[in-house]
Write a protein that holds these residues in place. Structure first.
Motif, PDB file in Angstrom:
ATOM      1  N   ILE A 186       0.853  -1.014   0.135  1.00 54.30           N
ATOM      2  CA  ILE A 186       0.028  -0.002   0.113  1.00 54.30           C
ATOM      3  C   ILE A 186       0.829   1.175  -0.092  1.00 54.30           C
ATOM      4  O   ILE A 186       0.419   2.456  -0.271  1.00 54.30           O
ATOM      5  CB  ILE A 186      -0.959   0.079   1.221  1.00 54.30           C
ATOM      6  CG1 ILE A 186      -0.311  -0.072   2.480  1.00 54.30           C
ATOM      7  CG2 ILE A 186      -2.083  -1.045   0.931  1.00 54.30           C
ATOM      8  CD1 ILE A 186      -1.324   0.130   3.597  1.00 54.30           C
ATOM      9  N   LYS A 187       2.080   1.177   0.343  1.00 54.55           N
ATOM     10  CA  LYS A 187       2.881   2.246   0.542  1.00 54.55           C
ATOM     11  C   LYS A 187       3.930   2.390  -0.795  1.00 54.55           C
ATOM     12  O   LYS A 187       4.714   1.497  -0.880  1.00 54.55           O
ATOM     13  CB  LYS A 187       3.963   2.500   1.545  1.00 54.55           C
ATOM     14  CG  LYS A 187       4.421   3.645   1.715  1.00 54.55           C
ATOM     15  CD  LYS A 187       3.769   4.729   2.297  1.00 54.55           C
ATOM     16  CE  LYS A 187       4.426   6.061   1.895  1.00 54.55           C
ATOM     17  NZ  LYS A 187       3.507   7.148   2.421  1.00 54.55           N
ATOM     18  N   LYS A 188       3.643   3.228  -1.712  1.00 51.40           N
ATOM     19  CA  LYS A 188       4.331   3.482  -2.932  1.00 51.40           C
ATOM     20  C   LYS A 188       5.592   4.362  -2.634  1.00 51.40           C
ATOM     21  O   LYS A 188       5.293   5.295  -1.968  1.00 51.40           O
ATOM     22  CB  LYS A 188       3.894   3.721  -4.080  1.00 51.40           C
ATOM     23  CG  LYS A 188       3.059   2.544  -4.872  1.00 51.40           C
ATOM     24  CD  LYS A 188       1.879   2.151  -3.870  1.00 51.40           C
ATOM     25  CE  LYS A 188       1.089   1.349  -4.745  1.00 51.40           C
ATOM     26  NZ  LYS A 188       0.027   0.450  -4.081  1.00 51.40           N
ATOM     27  N   ALA A 200      10.527   2.223   0.033  1.00 49.80           N
ATOM     28  CA  ALA A 200       9.438   3.114   0.275  1.00 49.80           C
ATOM     29  C   ALA A 200       9.430   2.997   1.747  1.00 49.80           C
ATOM     30  O   ALA A 200       9.686   2.236   2.646  1.00 49.80           O
ATOM     31  CB  ALA A 200       8.090   2.299  -0.027  1.00 49.80           C
ATOM     32  N   GLN A 201       9.205   4.140   2.327  1.00 52.00           N
ATOM     33  CA  GLN A 201       9.228   4.536   3.919  1.00 52.00           C
ATOM     34  C   GLN A 201       7.658   4.897   4.448  1.00 52.00           C
ATOM     35  O   GLN A 201       7.223   5.499   3.482  1.00 52.00           O
ATOM     36  CB  GLN A 201      10.238   5.720   4.120  1.00 52.00           C
ATOM     37  CG  GLN A 201      11.723   5.376   3.939  1.00 52.00           C
ATOM     38  CD  GLN A 201      12.528   4.398   4.660  1.00 52.00           C
ATOM     39  OE1 GLN A 201      11.927   4.104   5.852  1.00 52.00           O
ATOM     40  NE2 GLN A 201      12.929   3.612   3.995  1.00 52.00           N
ATOM     41  N   GLY A 202       7.417   4.615   5.389  1.00 53.03           N
ATOM     42  CA  GLY A 202       6.025   5.238   5.858  1.00 53.03           C
ATOM     43  C   GLY A 202       4.999   4.014   6.059  1.00 53.03           C
ATOM     44  O   GLY A 202       3.785   4.689   6.219  1.00 53.03           O
ATOM     45  N   LEU A 232      -0.653   1.702   8.524  1.00 57.86           N
ATOM     46  CA  LEU A 232      -0.896   0.416   9.274  1.00 57.86           C
ATOM     47  C   LEU A 232      -1.540   0.764  10.865  1.00 57.86           C
ATOM     48  O   LEU A 232      -2.563   0.050  11.274  1.00 57.86           O
ATOM     49  CB  LEU A 232       0.082  -0.504   9.240  1.00 57.86           C
ATOM     50  CG  LEU A 232       0.618  -1.190   7.749  1.00 57.86           C
ATOM     51  CD1 LEU A 232       1.939  -2.017   7.970  1.00 57.86           C
ATOM     52  CD2 LEU A 232      -0.514  -1.840   7.094  1.00 57.86           C
ATOM     53  N   GLY A 233      -0.759   1.556  11.388  1.00 59.86           N
ATOM     54  CA  GLY A 233      -1.101   1.968  12.666  1.00 59.86           C
ATOM     55  C   GLY A 233      -2.311   2.643  12.544  1.00 59.86           C
ATOM     56  O   GLY A 233      -3.246   2.475  13.485  1.00 59.86           O
TER      57      GLY A 233
END
Ligand code: GLC
Length: 555
Positions: free
Chosen positions: A205-207, A232-234, A239-240
């Motif tokens: 989900i994080k690109k 990809a970071q973050g 998710l949190g």
């Protein structure tokens, strides 16, 4: 690690299309699952993960969802799902559904609206870019082959991103409205009594934005998405938020399908108050993978398998609880894959069962695993339904493999191996359906089926029942669920052995070969708790293990 209600449970995955067909249309369904609940209860399983049964055009067998609030008519109705949840509850069983929110189907109304008006609200639900010349925004390769970019229907000047199939456009998680829709849906299902979710492909989900190229790893000039994901970071922020806004209020149980997580991220993922309750250990699954494709994969050996399992156990330590598998709907059958060719037997199947089931973590059984269902012997690519297998066949052919070589390699790894109908008995279609099954039944169903094994005390099915009963036995539960896992004779070739040390000390030992071998016991054996042979041969603290013998000893 905080103790949780689900730690001492046993989970089971149902691939609904192939489980049990109650109405003769050749497709398994929810009423069919309800009819088999007593079977699952008697087996001893508690948590049932059901792969997608939502409306879908089935481009990726239901992992392309066109409506998150309904059930595909081939599987039944919402009422049937409510009944399943209720019938499970009565039996103290818990239902998990698949949460597939990295992407939806191109037939979902969000995507249809995005196509109708790419500049409107729903255009921003997806990753849509203008097309300039012939240059793509980036050179990422879709998991199912080809570029991740596809022209937007009705708009030749635009293109959209799909990490999986082109009928699975990626949802734009950077857009808070998308996330709100996801949380709304999660809560809607949990309000209906669902216990939780298996979370599909979630790391995607994080690109890494803005788009950029990564080094090409095949002659097609494209780059495997893994490079982008590592960069990809973050993802944790998303998710949190999903945990807090989606799962938390119902204390939902969640199991993540997570690949590529970094070591330092483990506490965030499945530590106390992690994003998920647990996640699958895929170390043995990904072992030997090649960026070139399946044709270039390295086959796992028993020693590699042992090393992968122990590595994961050490890595997780007391941070959290892994979920252990030997197969699922994306993998070949465990007994055909982890046991060397030509050595698959009742003994070796039982040994593999003991080895993974006694690891620390939550054991998942995939439908048919409990009876030792095996890979299908495909004789032609025309017998394959799965899109990823078809892609890998062409990758192999383009790399110079002959038809026979390509077929051999895809036969070993194909996802369709696990998707053939469940083998209930020796009647027509293995008792799965009175109609024509949507995918061919494995011809070995006369020998391998539930009915034949149910009353046979020596069968694999009976053995799984014993393993499950042992995990739940009040004398051993504490040790099996929470005891430390300590490898024993770790470097011994074709031996997998480990202690589980807690209130009691257990030794789990499996001879991963036909040739017998002896091992020295560190202490006297008090009791043989489980054995895949009638006797355990122990003389002067030397345990003599026969062809694929596995034992669980109390020391
Ligand atoms: C997961 C599913 C797999 C599916 C993919 C895309 O890996 O397990 O079956 O093809 O996600 O949703």
């Amino acid at each position: 690690m905080e103790r949780k209600w689900w730690h001492d449970k046993v989970a089971y995955q149902i691939y609904p299309k192939s489980f049990f067909d109650s109405n003769g249309d050749g497709i398994g369904d929810i009423p069919g699952i309800i009819q088999k609940l007593d079977y699952l209860k008697d087996l001893g399983v508690d948590i049932l993960w059901i792969s997608p049964c939502y409306p879908s055009p089935f481009a990726d067998q239901g992992y392309d969802i066109s409506d998150y609030y309904d059930i595909h008519p081939a599987f039944g109705t919402l009422k049937d799902m409510d009944r399943l949840i209720e019938e499970a509850r009565k039996r103290e069983m818990y239902i998990l559904l698949d949460l597939v929110v990295n992407h939806c189907s191109d037939e979902h109304e969000w995507f249809q609206k995005a196509c109708a008006d790419p500049n409107g609200k729903y255009g921003n639900f997806f990753y849509i870019e203008n097309r300039k010349d012939d240059k793509l925004p980036c050179n990422w390769r879709s998991y199912f082959g080809g570029s991740v970019w596809e022209p937007l229907p009705g708009h030749p000047d635009k293109q959209y991103l799909h990490l999986f199939h082109k009928k699975q456009p990626d949802l734009n998680w950077e857009n808070p409205e998308v996330r709100e829709e996801v949380y709304k849906n999660i809560n809607w299902w949990l309000d209906r009594g669902l216990r939780g979710f298996r979370i599909d492909a979630i790391i995607n989900i994080k690109k890494k934005l803005p788009y950029k190229d990564y080094p090409a790893d095949r002659p097609d000039g494209l780059s495997c998405v893994d490079h982008m994901l590592a960069d990809a970071q973050g993802v944790g922020e998303f998710l949190g938020e999903m945990r807090d806004r989606g799962f938390a209020s119902h204390e939902a149980f969640t199991v993540g399908e997570v690949f590529n997580e970094k070591d330092e991220e483990l506490p965030d993922f499945i530590g106390d108050n992690g994003y998920f309750s647990t996640m699958f250990d895929f170390a043995p699954v990904v072992f030997g993978g090649s960026s070139k494709g399946w044709y270039d994969r390295k086959r796992i050996t028993p020693d590699d398998y042992k090393r992968c399992c122990f590595h994961s156990q050490k890595r997780i330590g007391d941070i959290g609880f892994l979920s252990n598998i030997i197969e699922n709907h994306d993998e070949p059958r465990g007994v055909s894959y982890y046991i060397p060719d030509g050595e698959t037997s009742l003994h070796s199947k039982k040994m593999l069962a003991v080895m993974y089931f006694m690891l620390k973590g939550l054991p998942f059984i995939y439908q048919g695993q409990e009876i030792g269902m095996e890979n299908m012997k495909f004789s032609s690519i025309d017998q394959i339904d799965d899109i990823s297998t078809i892609d890998e066949y062409h990758v192999a052919r383009n790399a110079g493999c002959t038809k026979e070589e390509a077929l051999k390699c895809i036969s070993l790894y194909s996802r369709d191996n696990a998707r053939t109908p469940m083998q209930w008995d020796s009647s027509e279609n293995a008792g799965f359906s009175s109609g024509k099954p949507w995918l061919n039944v494995n011809p070995n169903y006369n020998n391998i089926n539930v009915k034949k094994q149910w009353n046979d005390p020596d069968s694999l099915l009976s053995f799984y029942k014993e393993l499950i009963a042992l995990r739940k036995n009040p004398l051993y539960r504490e040790t099996i669920v929470y005891g430390d896992l300590i490898p024993y004779l770790e470097d011994r070739h074709n031996l997998m052995a480990y202690f589980r040390k807690g209130e009691r000390t257990l030794l789990v030992a499996g001879n991963f070969q036909k040739k017998s071998q002896d091992i020295q016991l560190p202490q006297k054996c008090q009791k043989v708790l489980l054995n895949n042979y009638p006797n355990a041969d122990i003389t002067d603290r030397v345990l003599h293990l026969k062809d694929y013998q596995a034992v669980i000893l109390e020391l």
